[in-house]
Design a protein around this motif. Structure first.
Motif, PDB file in Angstrom:
ATOM      1  N   GLU A 133       4.686   7.920  -0.098  1.00 31.45           N
ATOM      2  CA  GLU A 133       5.773   8.188  -1.064  1.00 31.45           C
ATOM      3  C   GLU A 133       5.585   9.600  -2.031  1.00 31.45           C
ATOM      4  OE1 GLU A 133       7.779   4.150   0.435  1.00 31.45           O
ATOM      5  OE2 GLU A 133       6.077   5.165   0.013  1.00 31.45           O
ATOM      6  N   ILE A 134       5.170   8.697  -2.714  1.00 29.57           N
ATOM      7  CA  ILE A 134       4.579   9.788  -4.017  1.00 29.57           C
ATOM      8  C   ILE A 134       3.855  11.274  -3.427  1.00 29.57           C
ATOM      9  CG2 ILE A 134       1.917   9.198  -4.179  1.00 29.57           C
ATOM     10  CD1 ILE A 134       4.526   9.679  -7.127  1.00 29.57           C
ATOM     11  N   ASP A 135       3.188  11.148  -2.852  1.00 29.12           N
ATOM     12  CA  ASP A 135       2.012  12.326  -2.202  1.00 29.12           C
ATOM     13  C   ASP A 135       2.893  13.860  -1.058  1.00 29.12           C
ATOM     14  OD1 ASP A 135       0.335  11.833  -2.498  1.00 29.12           O
ATOM     15  OD2 ASP A 135      -0.822  10.466  -1.133  1.00 29.12           O
ATOM     16  N   VAL A 136       4.845  12.892  -1.110  1.00 31.52           N
ATOM     17  CA  VAL A 136       5.639  14.566  -0.654  1.00 31.52           C
ATOM     18  C   VAL A 136       6.420  14.292  -0.822  1.00 31.52           C
ATOM     19  CG1 VAL A 136       4.687  13.777   2.489  1.00 31.52           C
ATOM     20  CG2 VAL A 136       6.310  11.867   0.509  1.00 31.52           C
ATOM     21  N   GLY A 137       6.288  13.818  -2.542  1.00 26.37           N
ATOM     22  CA  GLY A 137       7.454  13.643  -3.933  1.00 26.37           C
ATOM     23  C   GLY A 137       8.936  12.929  -4.097  1.00 26.37           C
ATOM     24  N   LEU A 138       8.340  11.502  -3.001  1.00 25.54           N
ATOM     25  CA  LEU A 138       8.955  10.498  -3.235  1.00 25.54           C
ATOM     26  C   LEU A 138       8.682   9.273  -4.109  1.00 25.54           C
ATOM     27  CD1 LEU A 138      10.599  10.616   0.248  1.00 25.54           C
ATOM     28  CD2 LEU A 138      12.205  11.051  -1.526  1.00 25.54           C
ATOM     29  N   ILE A 139       9.584   8.554  -4.060  1.00 27.04           N
ATOM     30  CA  ILE A 139       8.692   7.225  -5.165  1.00 27.04           C
ATOM     31  C   ILE A 139       8.944   5.473  -4.429  1.00 27.04           C
ATOM     32  CG2 ILE A 139       9.045   8.281  -6.977  1.00 27.04           C
ATOM     33  CD1 ILE A 139      11.887   6.500  -7.643  1.00 27.04           C
ATOM     34  N   PRO A 140       8.284   5.379  -4.277  1.00 20.69           N
ATOM     35  CA  PRO A 140       8.810   3.493  -3.218  1.00 20.69           C
ATOM     36  C   PRO A 140       8.945   2.837  -3.834  1.00 20.69           C
ATOM     37  CG  PRO A 140       6.473   3.450  -4.186  1.00 20.69           C
ATOM     38  CD  PRO A 140       6.798   4.499  -4.716  1.00 20.69           C
ATOM     39  N   ALA A 141      10.525   3.511  -4.207  1.00 18.23           N
ATOM     40  CA  ALA A 141      12.037   2.691  -5.220  1.00 18.23           C
ATOM     41  C   ALA A 141      11.797   1.229  -4.828  1.00 18.23           C
ATOM     42  CB  ALA A 141      12.950   3.042  -5.128  1.00 18.23           C
ATOM     43  N   ILE A 142      11.929   0.731  -3.879  1.00 20.12           N
ATOM     44  CA  ILE A 142      11.977  -0.712  -3.504  1.00 20.12           C
ATOM     45  C   ILE A 142      10.608  -1.095  -4.316  1.00 20.12           C
ATOM     46  CG2 ILE A 142      12.098  -0.694  -0.844  1.00 20.12           C
ATOM     47  CD1 ILE A 142      14.059  -3.236  -1.182  1.00 20.12           C
ATOM     48  N   HIS A 143       9.830  -0.913  -3.564  1.00 23.73           N
ATOM     49  CA  HIS A 143       8.699  -1.982  -3.866  1.00 23.73           C
ATOM     50  C   HIS A 143       8.271  -1.807  -5.237  1.00 23.73           C
ATOM     51  CE1 HIS A 143       8.269  -2.247   0.133  1.00 23.73           C
ATOM     52  NE2 HIS A 143       8.418  -0.516  -0.007  1.00 23.73           N
ATOM     53  N   PHE A 144       8.533  -1.318  -6.857  1.00 28.48           N
ATOM     54  CA  PHE A 144       8.573  -1.198  -7.972  1.00 28.48           C
ATOM     55  C   PHE A 144       9.081  -2.719  -8.552  1.00 28.48           C
ATOM     56  CE2 PHE A 144       8.660   3.737  -9.053  1.00 28.48           C
ATOM     57  CZ  PHE A 144       7.498   3.992  -8.270  1.00 28.48           C
ATOM     58  N   VAL A 145      10.136  -3.091  -7.035  1.00 29.11           N
ATOM     59  CA  VAL A 145      10.885  -4.512  -7.487  1.00 29.11           C
ATOM     60  C   VAL A 145       9.740  -5.806  -6.518  1.00 29.11           C
ATOM     61  CG1 VAL A 145      12.617  -5.757  -7.165  1.00 29.11           C
ATOM     62  CG2 VAL A 145      12.828  -3.056  -7.549  1.00 29.11           C
ATOM     63  N   GLN A 146       9.448  -5.096  -5.482  1.00 27.63           N
ATOM     64  CA  GLN A 146       9.322  -6.064  -4.852  1.00 27.63           C
ATOM     65  C   GLN A 146       7.631  -6.440  -4.728  1.00 27.63           C
ATOM     66  OE1 GLN A 146       9.671  -4.635  -1.381  1.00 27.63           O
ATOM     67  NE2 GLN A 146      11.050  -5.642  -0.394  1.00 27.63           N
ATOM     68  N   LEU A 147       6.972  -5.672  -4.863  1.00 29.13           N
ATOM     69  CA  LEU A 147       5.015  -5.933  -4.426  1.00 29.13           C
ATOM     70  C   LEU A 147       4.709  -5.953  -6.447  1.00 29.13           C
ATOM     71  CD1 LEU A 147       3.144  -4.796  -3.105  1.00 29.13           C
ATOM     72  CD2 LEU A 147       2.268  -2.862  -3.980  1.00 29.13           C
ATOM     73  N   PRO A 148       5.390  -5.569  -7.306  1.00 31.33           N
ATOM     74  CA  PRO A 148       4.713  -6.455  -8.370  1.00 31.33           C
ATOM     75  C   PRO A 148       4.872  -7.858  -8.823  1.00 31.33           C
ATOM     76  CG  PRO A 148       5.714  -4.649  -9.592  1.00 31.33           C
ATOM     77  CD  PRO A 148       6.051  -4.310  -7.533  1.00 31.33           C
ATOM     78  N   ARG A 149       6.544  -8.347  -7.947  1.00 28.28           N
ATOM     79  CA  ARG A 149       6.396 -10.035  -8.195  1.00 28.28           C
ATOM     80  C   ARG A 149       5.177 -10.315  -6.819  1.00 28.28           C
ATOM     81  NH1 ARG A 149      12.963 -10.005  -8.399  1.00 28.28           N
ATOM     82  NH2 ARG A 149      13.513  -8.717  -9.565  1.00 28.28           N
ATOM     83  N   LEU A 150       4.826  -9.825  -6.206  1.00 29.02           N
ATOM     84  CA  LEU A 150       4.216 -11.005  -5.071  1.00 29.02           C
ATOM     85  C   LEU A 150       3.368 -10.507  -6.238  1.00 29.02           C
ATOM     86  CD1 LEU A 150       5.605  -8.474  -1.409  1.00 29.02           C
ATOM     87  CD2 LEU A 150       5.950 -11.335  -2.094  1.00 29.02           C
ATOM     88  N   VAL A 151       2.469  -9.094  -6.031  1.00 26.23           N
ATOM     89  CA  VAL A 151       0.557  -9.321  -6.075  1.00 26.23           C
ATOM     90  C   VAL A 151       0.591  -9.128  -7.493  1.00 26.23           C
ATOM     91  CG1 VAL A 151       0.801  -8.375  -3.768  1.00 26.23           C
ATOM     92  CG2 VAL A 151       0.720  -6.574  -5.696  1.00 26.23           C
ATOM     93  N   GLY A 152       1.555  -8.887  -9.110  1.00 28.46           N
ATOM     94  CA  GLY A 152       1.370  -8.467 -10.060  1.00 28.46           C
ATOM     95  C   GLY A 152       1.301  -7.155 -10.216  1.00 28.46           C
ATOM     96  N   LYS A 153       1.555  -6.507 -11.093  1.00 22.86           N
ATOM     97  CA  LYS A 153       1.521  -5.438 -12.267  1.00 22.86           C
ATOM     98  C   LYS A 153       0.461  -4.899 -11.857  1.00 22.86           C
ATOM     99  CE  LYS A 153       1.640  -2.288 -16.470  1.00 22.86           C
ATOM    100  NZ  LYS A 153       1.497  -2.906 -18.308  1.00 22.86           N
ATOM    101  N   HIS A 154      -0.501  -5.263 -12.308  1.00 22.36           N
ATOM    102  CA  HIS A 154      -1.939  -3.691 -12.280  1.00 22.36           C
ATOM    103  C   HIS A 154      -2.843  -3.965 -10.653  1.00 22.36           C
ATOM    104  CE1 HIS A 154      -2.313  -5.446 -15.847  1.00 22.36           C
ATOM    105  NE2 HIS A 154      -1.851  -3.907 -16.471  1.00 22.36           N
ATOM    106  N   GLN A 155      -2.605  -5.147 -10.243  1.00 21.58           N
ATOM    107  CA  GLN A 155      -2.780  -4.819  -8.334  1.00 21.58           C
ATOM    108  C   GLN A 155      -1.404  -4.018  -8.283  1.00 21.58           C
ATOM    109  OE1 GLN A 155      -5.039  -5.946  -6.104  1.00 21.58           O
ATOM    110  NE2 GLN A 155      -6.170  -6.665  -8.171  1.00 21.58           N
ATOM    111  N   ALA A 156      -0.568  -3.832  -7.843  1.00 27.68           N
ATOM    112  CA  ALA A 156       0.742  -2.846  -7.649  1.00 27.68           C
ATOM    113  C   ALA A 156       0.237  -1.853  -8.312  1.00 27.68           C
ATOM    114  CB  ALA A 156       2.226  -3.418  -7.875  1.00 27.68           C
ATOM    115  N   PHE A 157       0.089  -1.441  -9.795  1.00 30.11           N
ATOM    116  CA  PHE A 157       0.188  -0.108  -9.484  1.00 30.11           C
ATOM    117  C   PHE A 157      -0.193   1.518  -8.373  1.00 30.11           C
ATOM    118  CE2 PHE A 157       0.276   4.064 -12.558  1.00 30.11           C
ATOM    119  CZ  PHE A 157       0.935   3.658 -13.294  1.00 30.11           C
ATOM    120  N   GLY A 158      -1.843   0.557  -8.575  1.00 29.64           N
ATOM    121  CA  GLY A 158      -2.695   1.646  -7.937  1.00 29.64           C
ATOM    122  C   GLY A 158      -2.210   1.495  -6.627  1.00 29.64           C
ATOM    123  N   PRO A 159      -1.708   1.751  -5.162  1.00 31.68           N
ATOM    124  CA  PRO A 159      -1.074   1.506  -3.817  1.00 31.68           C
ATOM    125  C   PRO A 159       0.023   2.266  -4.636  1.00 31.68           C
ATOM    126  CG  PRO A 159      -1.919  -0.997  -4.307  1.00 31.68           C
ATOM    127  CD  PRO A 159      -1.990  -0.270  -5.951  1.00 31.68           C
TER     128      PRO A 159
END
Length: 258
Positions: A133-159
């Motif tokens: 999403e970031i490459d077309v001017g959007l944000i993967p907003a729901i995954h700001f909620v989902q991904l860090p809960r699943l894999v942790g902050k530092h694993q989530a930020f890069g993807p």
């Protein structure tokens, strides 16, 4: 439920829901509604004790149909997010029976939302995943909620902020997947697991899964509502519309910071 967009079948107490919008299962309002209808049908069928979500196409799901946000006011985007974010989460929360995503091929953006909404994800080893999403001017907003809960902050930020795809081995190492299996076998493995789950007591499974969902909820709904607001806000910016137009027109976007 539109049989043109979702294939629904039941065999041996297992419901299979296959996304089928050629060529890449791009998410439209109609496809999401068809998926929700199929999930509701499986939930309400006492003969169904487990659910598998897969794809009739070569990819699982490539994400949103860009027409949903391109040139549209924020209120229209919000209507779609209410289905993809809220309704999907609520339906899965109340399923009362296990759901398994069987993925082979590419899984991107909104496709990640569908897969992660399931209780388990079985992936072929040739799968690729990503949040572009970031490459077309959007944000993967729901995954700001989902991904860090699943894999942790530092694993989530890069993807989430690099937008680069990653392979199944990386996704498994991160903790995003339940199992990685040889290419082309994810659906059969999901069926095998679903059969084992379907053999359990349905009332014990329902009570246990309901308790599990309450335990992991952790104010998830409020966080998702905030994510939807952020996505809708970004979709109205000039940079977002420039990014979407540049992608469709196959050119480099000219971002102006507004």
């Amino acid at each position: 439920m539109s049989s043109d967009l979702v294939r629904y079948s039941v065999s041996g107490n297992i419901a299979e829901i296959m996304l089928d919008r050629p060529p890449v299962n791009a998410l439209s309002m109609d496809l999401i509604d068809a998926l929700l209808a199929a999930l509701s049908k499986a939930r309400d069928d006492e003969a169904v004790r487990a659910v598998v979500i897969g794809s009739a196409q070569k990819v699982f799901c490539a994400g949103l149909d860009l027409d949903i946000v391109r040139g549209k006011p924020g209120i229209e985007t919000k209507k779609f997010l209410e289905r993809l974010y809220f309704a999907l989460n609520d339906t899965q929360y109340r399923m009362g029976k296990p759901t398994i995503a069987a993925v082979d091929g590419a899984v991107r953006a909104g496709g990640m939302t569908i897969a992660i909404s399931c209780d388990m994800i079985i992936a072929g080893d040739a799968c690729t995943f990503g949040y572009p999403e970031i490459d077309v001017g959007l944000i993967p907003a729901i995954h700001f909620v989902q991904l860090p809960r699943l894999v942790g902050k530092h694993q989530a930020f890069g993807p989430l902020f690099l937008g680069e795809p990653f392979d199944a081995a990386t996704a498994f190492r991160m903790g995003l997947l339940s199992e990685v299996v040889p290419k082309g076998t994810a659906l059969n493995r999901a069926r095998e697991i679903a059969g084992k789950l379907a053999a359990k007591s349905p009332i014990v499974m329902k009570i246990g899964r309901d308790a599990f969902m309450r335990a992991i909820d952790a104010d998830f709904r409020r966080s998702v509502e905030n994510a939807a607001e952020s996505f809708a806000l970004v979709a109205t910016t000039q940079d977002c519309q420039e990014g979407l137009n540049a992608f469709v027109e196959k050119r480099t976007p000219n971002y102006r910071g507004r």
